[in-house]
Structures are given as structure tokens and as C-alpha cells.
Design a protein around this motif. Structure first.
Motif, mmCIF file in Angstrom:
data_model
loop_
_atom_site.group_PDB
_atom_site.id
_atom_site.type_symbol
_atom_site.label_atom_id
_atom_site.label_comp_id
_atom_site.label_asym_id
_atom_site.label_seq_id
_atom_site.Cartn_x
_atom_site.Cartn_y
_atom_site.Cartn_z
ATOM 1 N N ASP A 77 21.859 80.762 95.037
ATOM 2 C CA ASP A 77 22.691 80.335 96.156
ATOM 3 C C ASP A 77 23.220 78.930 95.958
ATOM 4 N N VAL A 78 22.679 78.197 94.993
ATOM 5 C CA VAL A 78 23.025 76.795 94.807
ATOM 6 C C VAL A 78 23.885 76.588 93.574
ATOM 7 N N VAL A 79 23.452 77.126 92.463
ATOM 8 C CA VAL A 79 24.120 76.866 91.192
ATOM 9 C C VAL A 79 25.214 77.907 90.962
ATOM 10 N N ILE A 80 26.420 77.408 90.741
ATOM 11 C CA ILE A 80 27.554 78.282 90.443
ATOM 12 C C ILE A 80 27.908 78.075 88.975
ATOM 13 N N ARG A 81 28.000 79.152 88.249
ATOM 14 C CA ARG A 81 28.330 79.082 86.825
ATOM 15 C C ARG A 81 29.735 79.653 86.637
ATOM 16 N N LEU A 94 36.507 78.663 89.407
ATOM 17 C CA LEU A 94 36.151 78.709 90.828
ATOM 18 C C LEU A 94 34.825 78.001 91.021
ATOM 19 N N LEU A 95 34.784 77.053 91.944
ATOM 20 C CA LEU A 95 33.587 76.254 92.179
ATOM 21 C C LEU A 95 32.919 76.569 93.509
ATOM 22 N N SER A 96 33.411 77.578 94.206
ATOM 23 C CA SER A 96 32.781 77.981 95.462
ATOM 24 C C SER A 96 32.641 79.492 95.474
ATOM 25 N N THR A 105 38.579 77.951 99.438
ATOM 26 C CA THR A 105 38.189 78.118 98.045
ATOM 27 C C THR A 105 38.346 76.784 97.336
ATOM 28 N N VAL A 106 37.307 76.382 96.606
ATOM 29 C CA VAL A 106 37.348 75.153 95.826
ATOM 30 C C VAL A 106 37.464 75.552 94.357
ATOM 31 N N ASP A 179 43.328 77.207 101.135
ATOM 32 C CA ASP A 179 43.009 78.127 102.216
ATOM 33 C C ASP A 179 43.265 79.539 101.693
ATOM 34 N N ARG A 180 43.097 80.565 102.524
ATOM 35 C CA ARG A 180 43.251 81.955 102.052
ATOM 36 C C ARG A 180 44.617 82.208 101.427
ATOM 37 N N ASP A 181 45.663 81.715 102.103
ATOM 38 C CA ASP A 181 47.016 81.954 101.596
ATOM 39 C C ASP A 181 47.234 81.250 100.263
ATOM 40 N N GLY A 182 46.727 80.024 100.142
ATOM 41 C CA GLY A 182 46.858 79.281 98.886
ATOM 42 C C GLY A 182 46.104 79.944 97.755
ATOM 43 N N GLU A 183 44.916 80.467 98.073
ATOM 44 C CA GLU A 183 44.137 81.159 97.046
ATOM 45 C C GLU A 183 44.904 82.370 96.531
ATOM 46 N N ARG A 184 45.453 83.159 97.448
ATOM 47 C CA ARG A 184 46.213 84.346 97.036
ATOM 48 C C ARG A 184 47.415 83.955 96.183
ATOM 49 N N ALA A 185 48.124 82.910 96.597
ATOM 50 C CA ALA A 185 49.350 82.524 95.902
ATOM 51 C C ALA A 185 49.085 81.898 94.542
#
Length: 194
Positions: A77-81, A94-96, A105-106, A179-185
Motif C-alpha cells: 500500500d506504500v511502495v509504488i514500483r 505513474l506515481l499514484s 493521478t500523479v 484530474d480524471r479528464d487530464g489523465e484520459r487526455a
């Protein structure tokens, strides 16, 4: 048994921390979840086992979900690879996680595209975007305007303005929040329906 006990300790700590973060006394939380203050105190201190029928009203009173209260505190839940995703001129990490912040989304992006786009090729979508420059120099096109954003600087803008982010004089790396729209685009442009 040790793992179960460890999770119970985490749950107790979460209950106490959420109560204190709201500035509530034991009496206040006890009243809100229909338990006696002594029962709640014994739950928080570990002198009483936690029963599911007690956790549901406690979670509800603390304005959280049962899932959040009892989720395992493991490293996954903490470490993102992040795995790099590559497409024409952009590498994205993707960092989130999808569930971390609803609608946000980060991502870290490495942009090698360096040619400015004609105004009629700039993208538009609902929402706002934010980024900070980690290395290099960004050319931010907002309609007819071109703004150079340097290392350590950040930019935030409405994505209803025709826009593009390209590298200026060499590759650039940015940390971006979509945001959601930016992620999709920007992160899933192949799924866009024009």
C-alpha cells in the motif's frame, strides 16, 4: 496469531488517532457510536478484543469506512514500483494508485518532443492541470502564448485553454498532477473518442 494481533493494534491506533484528530473525547465518540466510554477505552488500549459489530458503528461515527479502518498496513500500500509507459516523445511513470486519491493521478513525465505545435493542434479538455519542472526547461503553450517554465518552477492552468507541453532545448522531466479528464487526455490518448 501475531499478524492478527498486529492488525488489531493498527486498528486501535487508527480509532484513537481519528478520534483525537477530530478533537473528540472518549465520551463524545462513545455517544456517537452508541458504546459506553469504558468499552471504547478498553478497545483503544487493547484491554478488549475488537468485535465486528463494534467496528461498524465506530467507523461510521468517525466518518470512515470499515475497509479503511481494517486495511492491512503492508508495504504494497506504500511502495509504488512504476513501470515506464512509452509513446511518441513521452515516457510516463505513474506515481499514484487508482484508489489513492479519487479523481487525481500523479505522474512523472520525461518529454523529448521539442517542436512547438501549431495552435490548431493544441489539446483542450475540461479541468485543470498542475506540473513542476524537475529538470530541463518546459515550453508551455496556452493558445497563442508560449511560457517557458524552468527547473523548480510550477505551472497551473485551465485545460479548457488549448495547450501543449513540450521540451525546450533538450529533454525535460516534470512531476504532474492530472484530474480524471487530464489523465484520459494525456496518459491514455488512444482511448479518446474525437
Amino acid at each position: 496469531m501475531t499478524q492478527e494481533r498486529g492488525l488489531e493494534d493498527v486498528i486501535r491506533q487508527r480509532i484513537r488517532s481519528l478520534r483525537l484528530a477530530r478533537g473528540w473525547s472518549l465520551d463524545t465518540l462513545a455517544t456517537r457510536c452508541h458504546l459506553s466510554p469504558s468499552t471504547l477505552s478498553r478497545i483503544e488500549t487493547g484491554h478488549r478484543r475488537i468485535a465486528l459489530d463494534q467496528l461498524v458503528p465506530i467507523a461510521r461515527a468517525l466518518d470512515t469506512t470499515l475497509d479503511e479502518l481494517v486495511e492491512s498496513p503492508d508495504d504494497e500500500d506504500v511502495v509504488i514500483r512504476p513501470e515506464p509507459q512509452r509513446r511518441q516523445g513521452i515516457t510516463t511513470w505513474l506515481l499514484s494508485r487508482e484508489s489513492s486519491l479519487p479523481g487525481v493521478t500523479v505522474a512523472k513525465l520525461r518529454i523529448t518532443d521539442s517542436d512547438p505545435l501549431p495552435v490548431d493542434k493544441l489539446g483542450v479538455h475540461p479541468g485543470h492541470e498542475w506540473f513542476t519542472v524537475l529538470s530541463g526547461s518546459v515550453r508551455l503553450q496556452l493558445g497563442e502564448r508560449t511560457i517557458l517554465v524552468e527547473v523548480g518552477q510550477a505551472a497551473q492552468f485551465s485545460t479548457m485553454t488549448p495547450h501543449a507541453i513540450t521540451a525546450h532545448r533538450g529533454p525535460v522531466e516534470v512531476l504532474s498532477i492530472f484530474d480524471r479528464d487530464g489523465e484520459r487526455a494525456h496518459l491514455h490518448p488512444d482511448n479518446e473518442q474525437h
